[in-house]
Design an enzyme around this catalytic site. Sequence first.
Site, PDB file in Angstrom:
ATOM      1  N   ASP A  24       0.739  -1.380   0.015  1.00 21.68           N
ATOM      2  CA  ASP A  24      -0.124  -0.058   0.035  1.00 21.68           C
ATOM      3  C   ASP A  24       0.944   1.191  -0.110  1.00 21.68           C
ATOM      4  OD1 ASP A  24       1.067  -0.033   2.763  1.00 21.68           O
ATOM      5  OD2 ASP A  24      -0.875   0.018   3.821  1.00 21.68           O
ATOM      6  N   GLY A  25       2.058   1.118  -0.113  1.00 25.16           N
ATOM      7  CA  GLY A  25       3.067   2.287  -0.066  1.00 25.16           C
ATOM      8  C   GLY A  25       3.771   2.584   1.271  1.00 25.16           C
ATOM      9  N   GLN A  80      11.445  26.722   6.082  1.00 30.60           N
ATOM     10  CA  GLN A  80      10.056  27.101   6.213  1.00 30.60           C
ATOM     11  C   GLN A  80       9.821  27.279   7.676  1.00 30.60           C
ATOM     12  OE1 GLN A  80       7.022  24.995   3.794  1.00 30.60           O
ATOM     13  NE2 GLN A  80       8.723  24.704   2.700  1.00 30.60           N
ATOM     14  N   ASP A 142      21.021  37.823   0.209  1.00 33.50           N
ATOM     15  CA  ASP A 142      19.699  38.399   0.916  1.00 33.50           C
ATOM     16  C   ASP A 142      20.402  38.454   2.306  1.00 33.50           C
ATOM     17  OD1 ASP A 142      19.904  35.739   1.829  1.00 33.50           O
ATOM     18  OD2 ASP A 142      18.374  35.178   0.483  1.00 33.50           O
ATOM     19  N   LYS A 165      16.858  41.160  -0.864  1.00 35.32           N
ATOM     20  CA  LYS A 165      15.863  40.269  -1.740  1.00 35.32           C
ATOM     21  C   LYS A 165      14.548  40.282  -1.270  1.00 35.32           C
ATOM     22  CE  LYS A 165      15.888  35.757  -1.417  1.00 35.32           C
ATOM     23  NZ  LYS A 165      16.435  34.328  -1.335  1.00 35.32           N
ATOM     24  N   ARG A 167      10.492  38.297  -2.197  1.00 36.56           N
ATOM     25  CA  ARG A 167      10.022  37.114  -2.674  1.00 36.56           C
ATOM     26  C   ARG A 167       8.365  37.477  -2.970  1.00 36.56           C
ATOM     27  NH1 ARG A 167      12.746  32.644  -3.743  1.00 36.56           N
ATOM     28  NH2 ARG A 167      14.458  31.876  -2.610  1.00 36.56           N
ATOM     29  N   GLY A 198      17.065  31.175  -8.516  1.00 35.22           N
ATOM     30  CA  GLY A 198      16.507  32.438  -8.840  1.00 35.22           C
ATOM     31  C   GLY A 198      17.305  33.411  -7.941  1.00 35.22           C
TER      32      GLY A 198
HETATM   33  C1  R5P Z   1      17.003  31.489   1.276  1.00 36.40           C
HETATM   34  O1  R5P Z   1      16.598  31.961   2.393  1.00 36.40           O
HETATM   35  C2  R5P Z   1      18.208  30.734   1.073  1.00 36.40           C
HETATM   36  O2  R5P Z   1      19.142  31.113   1.875  1.00 36.40           O
HETATM   37  C3  R5P Z   1      18.558  30.492  -0.316  1.00 36.40           C
HETATM   38  O3  R5P Z   1      18.880  32.089  -0.973  1.00 36.40           O
HETATM   39  C4  R5P Z   1      17.311  30.059  -1.280  1.00 36.40           C
HETATM   40  O4  R5P Z   1      16.602  29.080  -0.761  1.00 36.40           O
HETATM   41  C5  R5P Z   1      17.905  29.588  -2.700  1.00 36.40           C
HETATM   42  O5  R5P Z   1      16.565  29.364  -3.465  1.00 36.40           O
HETATM   43  P1  R5P Z   1      16.473  29.685  -4.938  1.00 36.40           P
HETATM   44  O6  R5P Z   1      18.006  29.143  -5.513  1.00 36.40           O
HETATM   45  O7  R5P Z   1      15.340  29.134  -5.298  1.00 36.40           O
HETATM   46  O8  R5P Z   1      16.374  30.969  -5.134  1.00 36.40           O
END
Ligand code: R5P
Length: 269
Positions: A24-25, A80, A142, A165, A167, A198
């Site tokens: 069942d996984g 997160q 950042d 930076k 988001r 990114g």
């Molecule tokens: C962000 O808080 C991390 O330190 C990195 O800058 C980030 O996780 C890089 O993610 P991505 O390559 O998607 O911009």
Amino acid sequence: MITTTSVNHLHLKSTPFTVKHFKDGELYVKVPKVKGKVTVVASLQPPAENILELAFILDALKRQNADIHLIITYFGYSRQDRINLPGEAVSAKVIANALKGVKITAFDVHGRLSRFLRFNNIIPVKQFLPFIPKDVVIVAPDEGAVQHAKYWQKCLDAEIVFLKKSRPSHDVSEITSIKGNVKGRNVLIVDDMISTGGTVIKAAEILKKSGAKNIFVAATHGVFADNALSKLSKSPIKRIFVTDSLPQRKHRLVKVVSIRNLLSKVLYS
Ligand code: R5P
């Protein structure tokens, strides 16, 4: 020592254990009989299944009263670590709770995780140094990378340029300001990880516009999610240095440096 399948690429000598799936996984884990100290080496990428496997290994070892040292080469879900929008989960805290009660050493984890979990954070820098051109300016892409950049500064004795930076949405980054002068200089963007690419691509673009000469990147974890490598190839970045905290494929832009020696020091200290 017990190693999870996700760190096979590091070729560590370890004691085999059973891991399989029911029809069942569902995941099944059985560890051998242990006594005293046990080291578990794991990487949490891809995160979901590996976190579950690790939680089961720890449970099985705790049931034998093992004295566990957990070494995490890549700590999935650690980013997160706070609520940005009402209704969100603090995923890092959920994972931290699943790993509590053992000694933990982790490689380059997002700083705020330490609010939920006690661990020793290792930031590999010396491993990169032989490959980094002389006279670079360090760039923190950042706010989260400032501490990281300061750590680099201790080893390189170089100036730091700070970027800001934002988001606008998940996995999308924008650089809103640059503090410092990069005109005619070689620059080294340092960060804990490259996921979609990114952050470092946007950083490289603004650095190029601001007159930077050659742009290099050093990041501990090369996740290279989705089509990150193809996007990075089209960016102004000249070379990317990452460690083997995660398995890496060969790519002309990327130089992989190994954390194996560092890991051995942790293992046998
Ligand atoms: C962000 O808080 C991390 O330190 C990195 O800058 C980030 O996780 C890089 O993610 P991505 O390559 O998607 O911009």
